[in-house]
Design a protein around this motif. Structure first.
Motif, PDB file in Angstrom:
ATOM      1  N   HIS A 125       0.842  -1.197   0.000  1.00 26.57           N
ATOM      2  CA  HIS A 125       0.000   0.000   0.000  1.00 26.57           C
ATOM      3  C   HIS A 125       0.880   1.250   0.000  1.00 26.57           C
ATOM      4  O   HIS A 125       0.612   2.209  -0.719  1.00 26.57           O
ATOM      5  CB  HIS A 125      -0.947   0.015   1.203  1.00 26.57           C
ATOM      6  CG  HIS A 125      -1.985   1.081   1.100  1.00 26.57           C
ATOM      7  ND1 HIS A 125      -1.773   2.363   1.556  1.00 26.57           N
ATOM      8  CD2 HIS A 125      -3.234   1.062   0.566  1.00 26.57           C
ATOM      9  CE1 HIS A 125      -2.842   3.085   1.323  1.00 26.57           C
ATOM     10  NE2 HIS A 125      -3.748   2.323   0.727  1.00 26.57           N
ATOM     11  N   ARG A 127       4.039   1.509  -1.108  1.00 21.97           N
ATOM     12  CA  ARG A 127       4.756   1.629  -2.393  1.00 21.97           C
ATOM     13  C   ARG A 127       3.835   2.080  -3.522  1.00 21.97           C
ATOM     14  O   ARG A 127       4.220   2.864  -4.377  1.00 21.97           O
ATOM     15  CB  ARG A 127       5.353   0.273  -2.803  1.00 21.97           C
ATOM     16  CG  ARG A 127       6.612  -0.141  -2.121  1.00 21.97           C
ATOM     17  CD  ARG A 127       7.857   0.659  -2.457  1.00 21.97           C
ATOM     18  NE  ARG A 127       8.153   0.954  -3.832  1.00 21.97           N
ATOM     19  CZ  ARG A 127       8.741   0.130  -4.692  1.00 21.97           C
ATOM     20  NH1 ARG A 127       9.110  -1.064  -4.319  1.00 21.97           N
ATOM     21  NH2 ARG A 127       8.978   0.518  -5.925  1.00 21.97           N
ATOM     22  N   SER A 128       2.599   1.561  -3.528  1.00 18.25           N
ATOM     23  CA  SER A 128       1.666   1.889  -4.615  1.00 18.25           C
ATOM     24  C   SER A 128       0.827   3.111  -4.296  1.00 18.25           C
ATOM     25  O   SER A 128       0.060   3.565  -5.150  1.00 18.25           O
ATOM     26  CB  SER A 128       0.748   0.700  -4.890  1.00 18.25           C
ATOM     27  OG  SER A 128      -0.116   0.490  -3.786  1.00 18.25           O
ATOM     28  N   SER A 134      -1.046   0.854  -9.930  1.00 17.85           N
ATOM     29  CA  SER A 134       0.342   0.850  -9.482  1.00 17.85           C
ATOM     30  C   SER A 134       0.678  -0.464  -8.787  1.00 17.85           C
ATOM     31  O   SER A 134       1.780  -1.005  -8.957  1.00 17.85           O
ATOM     32  CB  SER A 134       0.604   2.012  -8.531  1.00 17.85           C
ATOM     33  OG  SER A 134       0.304   3.238  -9.169  1.00 17.85           O
ATOM     34  N   LEU A 135      -0.276  -0.974  -8.008  1.00 17.48           N
ATOM     35  CA  LEU A 135      -0.087  -2.276  -7.360  1.00 17.48           C
ATOM     36  C   LEU A 135       0.112  -3.360  -8.416  1.00 17.48           C
ATOM     37  O   LEU A 135       1.023  -4.180  -8.328  1.00 17.48           O
ATOM     38  CB  LEU A 135      -1.298  -2.617  -6.484  1.00 17.48           C
ATOM     39  CG  LEU A 135      -1.332  -4.033  -5.908  1.00 17.48           C
ATOM     40  CD1 LEU A 135      -0.236  -4.210  -4.864  1.00 17.48           C
ATOM     41  CD2 LEU A 135      -2.702  -4.324  -5.316  1.00 17.48           C
ATOM     42  N   GLN A 137       1.195  -3.000 -11.446  1.00 20.50           N
ATOM     43  CA  GLN A 137       2.492  -2.826 -12.097  1.00 20.50           C
ATOM     44  C   GLN A 137       3.627  -3.331 -11.211  1.00 20.50           C
ATOM     45  O   GLN A 137       4.576  -3.939 -11.703  1.00 20.50           O
ATOM     46  CB  GLN A 137       2.707  -1.362 -12.447  1.00 20.50           C
ATOM     47  CG  GLN A 137       4.001  -1.138 -13.196  1.00 20.50           C
ATOM     48  CD  GLN A 137       4.172   0.290 -13.638  1.00 20.50           C
ATOM     49  OE1 GLN A 137       3.244   1.074 -13.630  1.00 20.50           O
ATOM     50  NE2 GLN A 137       5.377   0.636 -14.030  1.00 20.50           N
ATOM     51  N   LEU A 138       3.536  -3.088  -9.912  1.00 20.80           N
ATOM     52  CA  LEU A 138       4.561  -3.585  -8.984  1.00 20.80           C
ATOM     53  C   LEU A 138       4.640  -5.110  -9.021  1.00 20.80           C
ATOM     54  O   LEU A 138       5.724  -5.684  -9.117  1.00 20.80           O
ATOM     55  CB  LEU A 138       4.249  -3.139  -7.555  1.00 20.80           C
ATOM     56  CG  LEU A 138       4.784  -1.796  -7.102  1.00 20.80           C
ATOM     57  CD1 LEU A 138       4.237  -1.452  -5.718  1.00 20.80           C
ATOM     58  CD2 LEU A 138       6.285  -1.788  -7.085  1.00 20.80           C
ATOM     59  N   VAL A 164       8.095   2.662  -8.998  1.00 22.48           N
ATOM     60  CA  VAL A 164       6.665   2.960  -8.976  1.00 22.48           C
ATOM     61  C   VAL A 164       6.321   3.845 -10.160  1.00 22.48           C
ATOM     62  O   VAL A 164       7.171   4.560 -10.685  1.00 22.48           O
ATOM     63  CB  VAL A 164       6.227   3.627  -7.654  1.00 22.48           C
ATOM     64  CG1 VAL A 164       6.350   2.677  -6.497  1.00 22.48           C
ATOM     65  CG2 VAL A 164       6.986   4.902  -7.392  1.00 22.48           C
ATOM     66  N   ALA A 168       1.301   6.427  -8.676  1.00 19.95           N
ATOM     67  CA  ALA A 168       1.704   6.268  -7.280  1.00 19.95           C
ATOM     68  C   ALA A 168       2.490   7.485  -6.801  1.00 19.95           C
ATOM     69  O   ALA A 168       2.296   7.960  -5.676  1.00 19.95           O
ATOM     70  CB  ALA A 168       2.539   5.009  -7.104  1.00 19.95           C
TER      71      ALA A 168
END
Length: 192
Positions: A125, A127-128, A134-135, A137-138, A164, A168
């Motif tokens: 949470h 990081r994104s 974004s999650l 993509q991570l 990121v 994000a």
């Protein structure tokens, strides 16, 4: 078609102009920047990167070369603004964990243990910034790295290697100052 037109076209194809050769070289640089960004950079960001590298190139030229190479998509889609996924209450955290569990269940990595990403829910949470794309993509970026390095499992160290995306970064910048301080304090405590 006139015969001279055909022979003119053939001569031009055999010995391209200086501008055409420069375009071909620039297209390679654009492709590298676009690929390194994971396909997320559009022409404005690619143009900015080229300028930072000292290349004197026009914005419209970058747009044209990206369009010709099929690398420009922003103008063809309607952008839908989204807000960060909330993580404040117990219910919101449970929903976030459930959200993480869905792509994790679809992973086909031989050494990855189910529940590993769900256990990293707070980290993911942060990081994104709570942005679902974004999650995604991570997780995708870490899965690609896991396959490339042969480990076939996603770890926090591997997730740290994935940059990121813009959503994000933007969500993190727009967070209220108090929330940013807490996020930075948590990051410092987690890395210590």
């Amino acid at each position: 078609m006139a015969v001279s037109t055909y022979y003119g076209w053939r001569a031009q194809a055999a010995k391209p102009s200086v501008r055409r050769r420069e375009d071909a070289e620039l297209a390679v640089e654009i492709a590298e920047i676009h690929d390194v960004s994971g396909g997320t950079y559009g022409s404005p960001r690619v143009h900015a990167m080229l300028r930072r590298q000292g290349r004197q190139v026009g914005r419209k030229r970058v747009e044209r070369l990206m369009r010709d190479a099929g690398r420009q998509i922003a103008g063809r889609f309607t952008l839908i603004a989204s807000t960060p996924f909330a993580y404040g209450t117990t219910e919101q955290r449970t929903a976030w964990r459930s959200l993480i569990a869905t792509p994790e269940a679809m992973l086909r990595l031989h050494q990855h243990s189910p529940g590993t990403l769900v256990a990293l829910d707070e980290y993911l949470h942060r990081r994104s910034s709570g942005m679902i794309d974004s999650l995604s993509q991570l997780i995708r970026g870490a899965a690609i790295l896991a396959i490339e390095d042969g480990t076939e499992q996603i770890t926090r160290d591997l997730l740290d290697l994935v940059p990121v995306d813009f959503a994000a970064e933007k969500a993190a910048r727009s967070a209220p100052p108090g929330q940013r301080k807490r996020r930075n304090a948590k990051t410092a405590a987690a890395t210590a």
